[in-house]
Enzyme design. Structure first.
Site, short mmCIF file in Angstrom:
data_model
loop_
_atom_site.label_atom_id
_atom_site.label_comp_id
_atom_site.label_asym_id
_atom_site.label_seq_id
_atom_site.Cartn_x
_atom_site.Cartn_y
_atom_site.Cartn_z
N LYS A 24 0.83 -1.21 0.00
CA LYS A 24 0.00 0.00 0.00
C LYS A 24 0.86 1.25 0.00
CE LYS A 24 -2.45 -0.44 3.72
NZ LYS A 24 -1.82 -1.65 4.30
N LYS A 229 -14.92 -10.06 -13.86
CA LYS A 229 -15.62 -10.67 -12.72
C LYS A 229 -15.45 -9.82 -11.47
CE LYS A 229 -15.68 -15.06 -10.16
NZ LYS A 229 -15.02 -16.38 -10.05
N CYS A 383 25.67 5.47 13.33
CA CYS A 383 25.09 5.57 14.66
C CYS A 383 25.83 4.63 15.62
CB CYS A 383 23.58 5.27 14.60
SG CYS A 383 22.68 5.86 16.06
N GLN A 387 29.94 4.28 17.07
CA GLN A 387 30.33 4.09 18.47
C GLN A 387 31.16 2.82 18.64
OE1 GLN A 387 26.59 4.11 20.54
NE2 GLN A 387 26.04 6.17 19.84
N HIS A 512 22.25 9.55 10.59
CA HIS A 512 21.70 8.53 9.67
C HIS A 512 21.59 9.10 8.26
CE1 HIS A 512 20.47 5.31 12.49
NE2 HIS A 512 20.44 6.31 13.37
N GLU A 514 21.26 7.62 5.52
CA GLU A 514 20.36 6.86 4.65
C GLU A 514 18.99 7.50 4.52
OE1 GLU A 514 20.05 4.65 8.71
OE2 GLU A 514 21.47 5.90 7.61
#
Length: 560
Positions: A24, A229, A383, A387, A512, A514
């Site tokens: 969806k 149908k 992230c 570390q 982040h 990405e």
């Protein structure tokens, strides 16, 4: 005042039936992209029926990744697809959950806003949902609302009732219902079954919603008689029964849906004309995907490797960088919770350590980082990955005994990673949800650093989501042993970027990247990573002479 007086946008409601995870979100994103390509302004929203306030504390194994917006929203992964397909930044206000609705409802009740009334699902819950749907249209021509879950779920009913009311109040000229269902293939004969779609539409109709368009998910188009149908028994036009076919690349979806006239039928429903969409950029993306000739293998070391939705933005960012560089990315998934062996890493060209929480699987990630560092394999840590790169360096290069993070061991001798100062627990209740450092932040990069060269700037903005940071008390000792901290936050002076300049390509970032990559504008950090993976592979710089067994992990004894 009527709804029409406060909102002039058209609403496209996308629902799903039969089973969940049919696509969806990608269908909604594709509709947005097609309307945008015709010159319309779009905004996309997700309505989730679960009772969590947001997905921030949900397991990625259940929910998939948490997508972070610029304004610090922890949201459903579908908002990432919305942004990648349309280039329109979403906000925390574009994702509502039943938990957040009830949180607002109970706060209003305690304030006395409903004084004298019995608070009920209808009208009080539904009114809040309707208010969310109609809020902040920002001048959009179309607002596309995806309803999470599946028709028939008990928790979905207030949301479905709300969109029914919006349609009733605005009239059909301003709303359209698009319903995505599954047409399963049954038996050795490969028979396609339409009955589940009929039952799903019957269930939806019983709630007062008649779908205008049916998208059926299938491996192949239905024969004309079966499509007819569905149209007959579901009370929709035959032209509005449209296949949602399985595709090799999600970026083929807008082109495919346009070929089956989805956007044309939507505009026809609203009685609106528009130029044909310019899908050149989508065609270019598909050409790049098909023309990639070079191949690299990148190991992603994580603990959700059986649930790939947990890393959706990460793998998409790799693909964006690869397609624009003529490189096909083969991902090798390595479960960090299992013993990570040298054989897991010996045949890879690059290593990527994603973000995460908790000590489960930490040793496997640290071992992979150390193996990449010692053997000249390109490594990108994000992230927690950054570390752990600092912890690995402290253990194996700086020889700091019991170097660790206080997230994993509060009593470690050398806490290289600590909780953000303003989050450290004090008196009173400690709330886990929504309490991290979240959203877009400004970072300053060292002018002579590799990462500044990658970005082409010394000032950048990226999105973050973390609770822990590099302990500034260890900055000097780690730098003395060769680790460079080349990025700092503009506001708090936190270490945000590290790199090993003696290594072919070794970078860790606290943020982040990405979340800001798209198929039309790959993120520069991923592009540099992927291109260097290929170059180093072709030049044979990786020697792979240091055994994984030689790498110390947290809890190991340091040998001086």
């Amino acid at each position: 005042m009527s709804i029409g007086d406060v909102c002039s946008a058209r609403f496209i409601f996308v629902t799903g039936g039969v089973v969940s995870s049919l696509g969806k979100g990608l269908a909604a994103a594709s509709i947005g992209a097609l309307l945008q390509a015709r010159g319309f302004r779009v905004r996309l929203r997700k309505l989730d029926p679960y009772l969590n306030v947001d997905p921030g504390t949900m397991s990625p194994a259940q929910h998939g990744e948490v997508f972070v917006t610029d304004d610090g929203g922890e949201t459903d992964l579908d908002l990432g697809n919305y942004e990648r397909f349309t280039g329109v930044n979403t906000t925390k206000e574009d994702n509502i959950t039943a938990g957040r609705i009830y949180q607002q409802l109970l706060a209003k009740e305690r304030r006395g806003d409903y004084l004298g009334h019995t608070v009920q699902v209808i009208p009080h819950v539904t009114d809040l949902i309707i208010s969310f749907i109609l809020s902040n249209d920002d001048g959009a021509d179309f607002i596309i609302c995806e309803i999470g879950g599946t028709v028939g779920d008990i928790e979905s009913q207030p949301f479905l009732e709300s969109i029914r009311q919006v349609s009733y109040r605005l009239s059909k000229n301003f709303t359209i219902f698009v319903h995505l269902t599954l047409v399963p293939c049954v038996g050795s004969a490969g028979e396609l079954k339409t009955k589940p779609t009929q039952h799903s539409v019957k269930e939806l109709s019983s709630l007062g919603i008649q779908p205008d368009i049916i998208l059926y998910r299938s491996a192949e188009p239905l024969p004309q008689y079966q499509s007819a149908k569905i149209a007959n028994f579901c009370n929709v036009s035959a032209d509005n029964v449209i296949p949602a076919l399985d595709v090799e690349s999600m970026y083929k979806l807008p082109v495919m849906y346009h070929a089956h006239k989805l956007d044309t039928q939507i505009l026809s429903h609203f009685g609106m004309g528009a130029p044909e969409p310019d899908l050149t950029k989508w065609a270019n993306v598909l050409t790049m995907v098909n023309n990639a000739r070079n191949v690299v293998t990148i190991a992603i070391i994580g603990k959700y490797t059986k649930f790939l939705d947990a890393y959706t933005s990460l793998t998409e960012a790799l693909d964006h960088a690869g397609m624009h560089s003529g490189i096909k990315i083969q991902v090798k998934w390595v479960d960090s919770r299992l013993p990570v062996r040298e054989s897991d890493l010996h045949d890879v060209d690059g290593v990527l350590i994603p973000g995460g929480f908790g000590d489960d699987g930490v040793d496997g990630k640290v071992l992979a980082i150390g193996y990449a560092r010692a053997n000249g394999i390109p490594m990108l840590g994000i992230c927690m990955g950054m570390q752990l790169a600092a912890i690995e360096f402290a253990l194996n290069v700086a020889k700091l005994e019991d170097a660790n993070s206080t997230e994993f061991n509060q009593a470690c001798k050398n806490p290289i990673v600590v909780e953000l100062p303003w989050l450290q627990k004090g008196e009173g209740e400690y709330l886990l949800g929504g309490s991290m450092r979240l959203g877009s932040c400004t970072y300053r990069l060292s002018a002579d650093s590799r990462v500044a060269s990658v970005y082409g700037s010394t000032v950048i903005n990226e999105r973050c989501r973390h609770r822990y940071c590099i302990n500034p008390q260890y900055k000097n000792v780690l730098e003395e042993h060769g680790l460079s901290f080349t990025g700092m936050s503009d506001s708090h002076g936190l270490v945000e970027v590290l790199e090993l300049q003696s290594h072919p390509w070794f970078i860790g970032v606290q943020f982040h990247p990405e979340f800001k990559s798209s198929p039309f504008a790959p993120h520069p950090l991923f592009t540099s990573f992927v291109q260097n993976v290929l170059q180093i592979k072709q030049r044979g710089f990786m020697h792979k002479s240091v055994s994984a067994a030689a790498i110390l992990v947290p809890g190991s004894s340091v040998v001086s």
